[in-house]
Design a protein around this motif. Structure first.
Motif, short mmCIF file in Angstrom:
data_model
loop_
_atom_site.label_atom_id
_atom_site.label_comp_id
_atom_site.label_asym_id
_atom_site.label_seq_id
_atom_site.Cartn_x
_atom_site.Cartn_y
_atom_site.Cartn_z
N SER A 172 0.83 -1.21 0.00
CA SER A 172 0.00 0.00 0.00
C SER A 172 0.86 1.26 0.00
CB SER A 172 -0.94 0.00 1.22
OG SER A 172 -0.17 -0.02 2.42
N GLU A 215 1.91 1.98 -3.51
CA GLU A 215 0.83 2.32 -4.43
C GLU A 215 0.78 3.83 -4.68
OE1 GLU A 215 -2.74 0.77 -2.81
OE2 GLU A 215 -2.34 -1.31 -3.40
N ASP A 216 1.33 4.59 -3.76
CA ASP A 216 1.44 6.03 -3.95
C ASP A 216 2.56 6.33 -4.94
OD1 ASP A 216 1.48 8.74 -3.85
OD2 ASP A 216 1.83 8.91 -1.69
N GLU A 225 4.24 -2.57 -11.17
CA GLU A 225 3.67 -1.23 -11.06
C GLU A 225 4.57 -0.19 -11.74
OE1 GLU A 225 0.76 1.54 -9.97
OE2 GLU A 225 0.76 -0.67 -9.96
#
Length: 331
Positions: A15, A18-19, A88
């Motif tokens: 998480s 994810e930024d 990502e």
């Protein structure tokens, strides 16, 4: 409970990355000196940095010894977690998948998904502050070079000596490499000092690796080695038996270097011409007046010559008329 805590840590790190801003911090760390080793190659005629996907995952999961991992970035607990973050980065086009096409050359691929067996180039450039500063320094340096004539004398002399020294160093390095290769090549080995020094496909640091390479010569070069060896030893014999001529040759080279540093190689050009070599060739007022006076004097001289020729012609005509009158009187 232990498994639940591990899963919570894994979810927390995922998480966190994810930024996009946190992911950029990770990319800045990977591109720094603490990150994995990168190679340089050409992609669409542009020099890029690349590495293998497996190497990137291994570094994220188990960094090399001595790596100072940033305290603001959470560590990866498993390879799967590192692979998710790499995917990502591919999705955000921080890294781009490519394929090897040859030594130092890469090609584009349609498949953009992350795979440990693939090669990936860095598209993310990081903070542009250093790049902007270098660009500004380049512009300032360009203007300084343009204004070279306005530099103080001592600074121009320093730059001249520095440039000449660098030029002589390059020639000495190239000559010593060739001489060392020639001496060893005669006995059957290819010995190069800094063999990749002039390889344009390599980066700055890779150009100095390895320091020395030594291999046996290819078959079929024996006659050439014998011929070059005879010529080389003949020159050495001449240098020993004719010391005066060889000393003269060495002295001439020393004088050449002195003239090069002093800037007197073009001794046939006057100092005034050297100083005004970049100025437009325009006549001064004094020269123009001199040219005007000389042209007027030339015109006057020509007119005087014309008048003298006319007087001579008239004198000849008078003489002819007088002779005719005398002849008539005698008859």
């Amino acid at each position: 409970m232990g498994s639940k805590t591990e899963n919570d840590d894994q979810m927390e790190s995922l998480s966190f990355y994810e930024d996009t801003e946190n992911l950029k911090k990770l990319c800045n760390f990977l591109l720094s000196g603490e990150g994995p080793s990168l190679r340089e190659a050409l992609l669409m005629e542009k020099r890029v940095l690349y590495l293998k996907g497996e190497k990137l995952v291994n570094f994220l999961f188990e960094p090399k010894k001595g790596t100072k991992w940033p305290k603001t970035l959470p560590r990866f607990k498993s390879r799967q977690e590192a692979i998710v973050v790499c995917k990502e980065m591919c999705k955000l086009q921080f890294i781009l998948r490519c394929e090897k096409q040859g030594k130092g050359e890469l090609g584009m691929m349609r498949n953009r998904d992350f795979d440990e067996s693939g090669y990936f180039t860095w598209v993310y450039q990081g903070d542009k502050t250093v790049s902007h500063l270098m660009t500004a320094a380049l512009v300032v340096g360009f203007f300084c070079c343009v204004c070279f004539q306005m530099w103080p004398t001592f600074l121009r002399v320093f730059v001249w000596y520095l440039a000449v020294s660098l030029l002589l160093f390059i020639f000495a390095l190239v000559g010593s490499r060739a001489f060392l290769f020639l001496c060893v090549w005669i006995i059957g080995f290819d010995l190069w000092f800094l063999p990749n020094l002039f390889d344009e496909q390599l980066g700055f640091y890779d150009s100095f690796k390895p320091i020395i390479s030594c291999e046996r010569t290819r078959p079929g070069q024996f006659p050439y080695r014998i011929g070059v060896g005879v010529a080389f030893f003949s020159f050495c014999y001449w240098a020993i038996t004719q010391p005066s001529e060889f000393d003269g040759f060495v002295t001439a080279q020393g004088d050449f270097v002195k003239d090069l540093y002093a800037g007197t190689l073009l001794s046939d050009m006057s100092q005034e011409d050297k100083e005004n070599i970049d100025k437009p060739k325009m006549q001064s007022l004094e020269d123009l007046l001199k040219d005007l006076d000389s042209s007027e004097n030339e015109d006057m001289r020509k007119e005087k010559e014309v008048d003298e020729e006319g007087e001579l012609d008239s004198l000849l005509d008078n003489l002819i008329d007088e002779e005719e009158d005398i002849d008539e009187d005698e008859e």
